[in-house]
Design a protein around this motif. Structure first.
Motif, PDB file in Angstrom:
ATOM      1  N   LEU A  48     -21.062  60.500  -7.661  1.00 44.07           N
ATOM      2  CA  LEU A  48     -22.399  60.766  -7.116  1.00 44.07           C
ATOM      3  C   LEU A  48     -23.058  62.006  -7.697  1.00 44.07           C
ATOM      4  O   LEU A  48     -24.280  62.143  -7.632  1.00 44.07           O
ATOM      5  N   GLY A  49     -22.266  62.918  -8.232  1.00 42.15           N
ATOM      6  CA  GLY A  49     -22.840  64.151  -8.771  1.00 42.15           C
ATOM      7  C   GLY A  49     -23.202  65.139  -7.670  1.00 42.15           C
ATOM      8  O   GLY A  49     -22.536  65.207  -6.634  1.00 42.15           O
ATOM      9  N   GLU A  50     -24.274  65.879  -7.887  1.00 47.61           N
ATOM     10  CA  GLU A  50     -24.638  66.964  -6.982  1.00 47.61           C
ATOM     11  C   GLU A  50     -25.359  66.478  -5.719  1.00 47.61           C
ATOM     12  O   GLU A  50     -26.112  65.496  -5.766  1.00 47.61           O
ATOM     13  N   PRO A  51     -25.144  67.171  -4.584  1.00 49.85           N
ATOM     14  CA  PRO A  51     -25.891  66.857  -3.361  1.00 49.85           C
ATOM     15  C   PRO A  51     -27.380  67.149  -3.557  1.00 49.85           C
ATOM     16  O   PRO A  51     -27.762  67.861  -4.498  1.00 49.85           O
ATOM     17  N   PRO A  52     -28.248  66.631  -2.684  1.00 51.64           N
ATOM     18  CA  PRO A  52     -29.681  66.934  -2.771  1.00 51.64           C
ATOM     19  C   PRO A  52     -29.921  68.446  -2.734  1.00 51.64           C
ATOM     20  O   PRO A  52     -29.209  69.178  -2.041  1.00 51.64           O
TER      21      PRO A  52
ATOM     22  N   TYR B 206     -17.731  67.534   1.765  1.00 53.84           N
ATOM     23  CA  TYR B 206     -19.082  67.855   1.276  1.00 53.84           C
ATOM     24  C   TYR B 206     -19.165  69.309   0.808  1.00 53.84           C
ATOM     25  O   TYR B 206     -19.686  69.600  -0.282  1.00 53.84           O
ATOM     26  N   LEU B 207     -18.644  70.217   1.601  1.00 54.13           N
ATOM     27  CA  LEU B 207     -18.745  71.635   1.262  1.00 54.13           C
ATOM     28  C   LEU B 207     -17.879  71.981   0.054  1.00 54.13           C
ATOM     29  O   LEU B 207     -18.299  72.769  -0.806  1.00 54.13           O
ATOM     30  N   LEU B 208     -16.680  71.401  -0.035  1.00 52.89           N
ATOM     31  CA  LEU B 208     -15.861  71.666  -1.210  1.00 52.89           C
ATOM     32  C   LEU B 208     -16.539  71.136  -2.461  1.00 52.89           C
ATOM     33  O   LEU B 208     -16.572  71.815  -3.489  1.00 52.89           O
ATOM     34  N   LYS B 209     -17.084  69.925  -2.381  1.00 53.61           N
ATOM     35  CA  LYS B 209     -17.793  69.365  -3.539  1.00 53.61           C
ATOM     36  C   LYS B 209     -18.911  70.301  -3.989  1.00 53.61           C
ATOM     37  O   LYS B 209     -19.136  70.477  -5.182  1.00 53.61           O
ATOM     38  N   SER B 210     -19.600  70.913  -3.047  1.00 52.78           N
ATOM     39  CA  SER B 210     -20.735  71.775  -3.392  1.00 52.78           C
ATOM     40  C   SER B 210     -20.298  73.048  -4.108  1.00 52.78           C
ATOM     41  O   SER B 210     -21.129  73.741  -4.697  1.00 52.78           O
ATOM     42  N   SER B 211     -18.999  73.361  -4.081  1.00 54.98           N
ATOM     43  CA  SER B 211     -18.527  74.603  -4.689  1.00 54.98           C
ATOM     44  C   SER B 211     -18.219  74.463  -6.174  1.00 54.98           C
ATOM     45  O   SER B 211     -18.041  75.460  -6.869  1.00 54.98           O
ATOM     46  N   PHE B 212     -18.130  73.228  -6.672  1.00 54.82           N
ATOM     47  CA  PHE B 212     -17.841  73.030  -8.100  1.00 54.82           C
ATOM     48  C   PHE B 212     -18.758  71.955  -8.669  1.00 54.82           C
ATOM     49  O   PHE B 212     -19.388  71.195  -7.938  1.00 54.82           O
ATOM     50  N   ALA B 213     -18.838  71.920  -9.993  1.00 56.08           N
ATOM     51  CA  ALA B 213     -19.743  70.963 -10.649  1.00 56.08           C
ATOM     52  C   ALA B 213     -19.123  70.518 -11.964  1.00 56.08           C
ATOM     53  O   ALA B 213     -19.222  71.223 -12.971  1.00 56.08           O
ATOM     54  N   ILE B 214     -18.492  69.376 -11.952  1.00 59.06           N
ATOM     55  CA  ILE B 214     -17.849  68.853 -13.168  1.00 59.06           C
ATOM     56  C   ILE B 214     -18.818  67.946 -13.933  1.00 59.06           C
ATOM     57  O   ILE B 214     -19.142  68.196 -15.088  1.00 59.06           O
ATOM     58  N   LYS B 215     -19.290  66.907 -13.258  1.00 59.81           N
ATOM     59  CA  LYS B 215     -20.149  65.924 -13.909  1.00 59.81           C
ATOM     60  C   LYS B 215     -21.485  66.521 -14.340  1.00 59.81           C
ATOM     61  O   LYS B 215     -21.946  66.294 -15.468  1.00 59.81           O
TER      62      LYS B 215
ATOM     63  N   ASP C 118     -16.450  79.133 -14.344  1.00 59.76           N
ATOM     64  CA  ASP C 118     -17.327  79.326 -13.190  1.00 59.76           C
ATOM     65  C   ASP C 118     -17.498  78.070 -12.344  1.00 59.76           C
ATOM     66  O   ASP C 118     -17.557  78.147 -11.104  1.00 59.76           O
ATOM     67  N   SER C 119     -17.617  76.922 -12.999  1.00 59.22           N
ATOM     68  CA  SER C 119     -17.993  75.701 -12.293  1.00 59.22           C
ATOM     69  C   SER C 119     -16.832  74.796 -11.924  1.00 59.22           C
ATOM     70  O   SER C 119     -16.996  73.894 -11.100  1.00 59.22           O
ATOM     71  N   VAL C 120     -15.665  75.022 -12.532  1.00 58.64           N
ATOM     72  CA  VAL C 120     -14.545  74.115 -12.290  1.00 58.64           C
ATOM     73  C   VAL C 120     -13.271  74.860 -11.877  1.00 58.64           C
ATOM     74  O   VAL C 120     -12.756  74.686 -10.771  1.00 58.64           O
ATOM     75  N   VAL C 121     -12.771  75.709 -12.770  1.00 61.10           N
ATOM     76  CA  VAL C 121     -11.458  76.320 -12.543  1.00 61.10           C
ATOM     77  C   VAL C 121     -11.469  77.277 -11.352  1.00 61.10           C
ATOM     78  O   VAL C 121     -10.627  77.172 -10.454  1.00 61.10           O
ATOM     79  N   ALA C 122     -12.407  78.215 -11.331  1.00 57.15           N
ATOM     80  CA  ALA C 122     -12.390  79.256 -10.300  1.00 57.15           C
ATOM     81  C   ALA C 122     -12.558  78.714  -8.878  1.00 57.15           C
ATOM     82  O   ALA C 122     -11.776  79.071  -7.988  1.00 57.15           O
ATOM     83  N   PRO C 123     -13.558  77.877  -8.592  1.00 54.58           N
ATOM     84  CA  PRO C 123     -13.690  77.406  -7.204  1.00 54.58           C
ATOM     85  C   PRO C 123     -12.469  76.636  -6.713  1.00 54.58           C
ATOM     86  O   PRO C 123     -12.053  76.789  -5.557  1.00 54.58           O
ATOM     87  N   LEU C 124     -11.870  75.826  -7.585  1.00 56.06           N
ATOM     88  CA  LEU C 124     -10.688  75.069  -7.169  1.00 56.06           C
ATOM     89  C   LEU C 124      -9.447  75.956  -7.095  1.00 56.06           C
ATOM     90  O   LEU C 124      -8.540  75.710  -6.288  1.00 56.06           O
ATOM     91  N   PHE C 125      -9.411  77.010  -7.902  1.00 56.66           N
ATOM     92  CA  PHE C 125      -8.331  77.996  -7.822  1.00 56.66           C
ATOM     93  C   PHE C 125      -8.347  78.680  -6.459  1.00 56.66           C
ATOM     94  O   PHE C 125      -7.303  78.798  -5.796  1.00 56.66           O
ATOM     95  N   TYR C 126      -9.529  79.085  -6.013  1.00 55.32           N
ATOM     96  CA  TYR C 126      -9.623  79.763  -4.712  1.00 55.32           C
ATOM     97  C   TYR C 126      -9.482  78.787  -3.551  1.00 55.32           C
ATOM     98  O   TYR C 126      -9.041  79.179  -2.458  1.00 55.32           O
TER      99      TYR C 126
ATOM    100  N   ILE D 201     -16.780  81.114  -0.718  1.00 57.49           N
ATOM    101  CA  ILE D 201     -17.042  82.537  -0.975  1.00 57.49           C
ATOM    102  C   ILE D 201     -17.139  82.778  -2.473  1.00 57.49           C
ATOM    103  O   ILE D 201     -18.023  83.518  -2.938  1.00 57.49           O
ATOM    104  N   TYR D 202     -16.267  82.134  -3.250  1.00 52.22           N
ATOM    105  CA  TYR D 202     -16.389  82.281  -4.709  1.00 52.22           C
ATOM    106  C   TYR D 202     -17.750  81.779  -5.177  1.00 52.22           C
ATOM    107  O   TYR D 202     -18.422  82.435  -5.982  1.00 52.22           O
ATOM    108  N   ARG D 203     -18.172  80.619  -4.676  1.00 52.98           N
ATOM    109  CA  ARG D 203     -19.464  80.068  -5.114  1.00 52.98           C
ATOM    110  C   ARG D 203     -20.605  80.998  -4.738  1.00 52.98           C
ATOM    111  O   ARG D 203     -21.550  81.170  -5.505  1.00 52.98           O
ATOM    112  N   ALA D 204     -20.522  81.616  -3.569  1.00 53.25           N
ATOM    113  CA  ALA D 204     -21.568  82.562  -3.162  1.00 53.25           C
ATOM    114  C   ALA D 204     -21.605  83.765  -4.102  1.00 53.25           C
ATOM    115  O   ALA D 204     -22.680  84.187  -4.543  1.00 53.25           O
ATOM    116  N   VAL D 205     -20.441  84.321  -4.417  1.00 53.84           N
ATOM    117  CA  VAL D 205     -20.373  85.495  -5.301  1.00 53.84           C
ATOM    118  C   VAL D 205     -20.883  85.138  -6.691  1.00 53.84           C
ATOM    119  O   VAL D 205     -21.642  85.902  -7.307  1.00 53.84           O
TER     120      VAL D 205
END
Length: 292
Positions: free
Chosen positions: A17-21, A85-94, A145-153, A164-168
């Motif tokens: 689905l990609g990114e939320p609205p 939903y919230l976890l998906k919003s923290s990273f962006a692969i596609k 920034d978009s893949v490794v770090a958010p899933l690492f945290y 919190i990583y996505r906010a920073v």
């Protein structure tokens, strides 16, 4: 196993689905919050600007933390769905791959337009090779920034860590600049982003090692221009064998990057992402046994 289920469904959501609205995207909310502070705070002095910027950043981080705790107050099924939903919003692969793929344009003015959407530098006078370089650099840097770090945290701290990583990272993207307006106001956010990216940036480089260990290590040792962001760029340069350069900041040697090298970089990107997803998946399984 709940964390594993949330992780799997968030990955499936991203890849299908990609990114939320935009209006429902937490990253957009974080950006608008810091934008509000930025707009209404009139710069006064280095010390006051630093205090104000730190307060604004901590407020956004607190909102991210509160948002990450919200699912715990909901019925179990809704808690699970909102967590996905919230976890998906923290990273962006596609979407990262799509934005970079859009830069593969024969028309140089079209390419400039799409490159300008993914880099902060001025692209109006860049030649073809430097446009290709900028697209590949952005892809490499954003693997962290978009893949490794958010899933690492997420792996270490759960949903709170990812948000919190996505906010920073959003704070750094908006106010973490070394110019007159943001030098002090954005200093706390920029330094915190450096700290949070220190380990993920090096993990990203490790994910490149299977492709050409000797050359990746050689280029990694040359990556002394930035604390974090140049490390995956050096690794990508090593694998593709092309020079990647941000004039006046860094340059990694190789042949001139061509349009087709962006496509090659995307293939490397997907291989690296698959490695990282597999690692997180296995780690979540192992962690679930210890939790039980």
């Amino acid at each position: 196993m709940e964390y594993l289920g949330i992780f799997i469904l968030a990955i499936v959501w991203d890849l299908t689905l990609g990114e939320p609205p935009v209006l429902l995207h937490p990253t957009v909310w974080f950006g608008r919050l810091i934008g509000f502070f930025d707009k209404h705070y009139k710069r006064r002095s280095p010390a006051l600007d630093f205090v104000a910027g730190t307060f604004a950043s901590l407020f956004v981080i607190a909102v991210a933390f509160a948002l990450s705790r919200l699912p715990g107050f909901l019925p179990k099924w809704l808690c699970f769905a909102l967590s996905v939903y919230l976890l998906k919003s923290s990273f962006a692969i596609k979407s990262l791959a799509q934005h970079v793929r859009n830069t593969i344009r024969e028309d140089i003015e079209e390419q400039r337009k799409y490159v300008s959407w993914i880099v902060s530098r001025e692209v109006s006078k860049l030649d073809r090779a430097h446009l290709n370089s900028a697209a590949i650099e952005s892809l490499a840097e954003n693997i962290t920034d978009s893949v490794v770090a958010p899933l690492f945290y997420y792996l270490i701290f759960g949903l709170s860590g990812a948000l919190i990583y996505r906010a920073v990272n959003t704070l750094d993207a908006m106010i973490g600049y070394k110019n007159e307006r943001y030098l002090y106001f954005g200093k706390f956010a920029a330094r915190l982003d450096d700290l949070l990216n220190f380990i993920p940036a090096r993990i990203t480089v490790l994910l490149f090692l299977p492709f050409n260990p000797g050359k990746v290590i050689q280029y990694w040792r040359k990556a002394r221009f930035k604390l974090n962001s140049d490390k995956p760029i050096a690794a990508m340069s090593a694998i593709l064998g092309v020079w990647l350069e941000k004039k006046g900041v860094y340059r990694f040697e190789g042949k001139e990057p061509r349009l087709e090298d962006i496509g090659k970089a995307l293939r490397v990107y997907w291989a690296v992402v698959e490695e990282w997803i597999a690692f997180v998946f296995v780690s979540e399984i192992v962690k679930s046994f210890f939790v039980q």
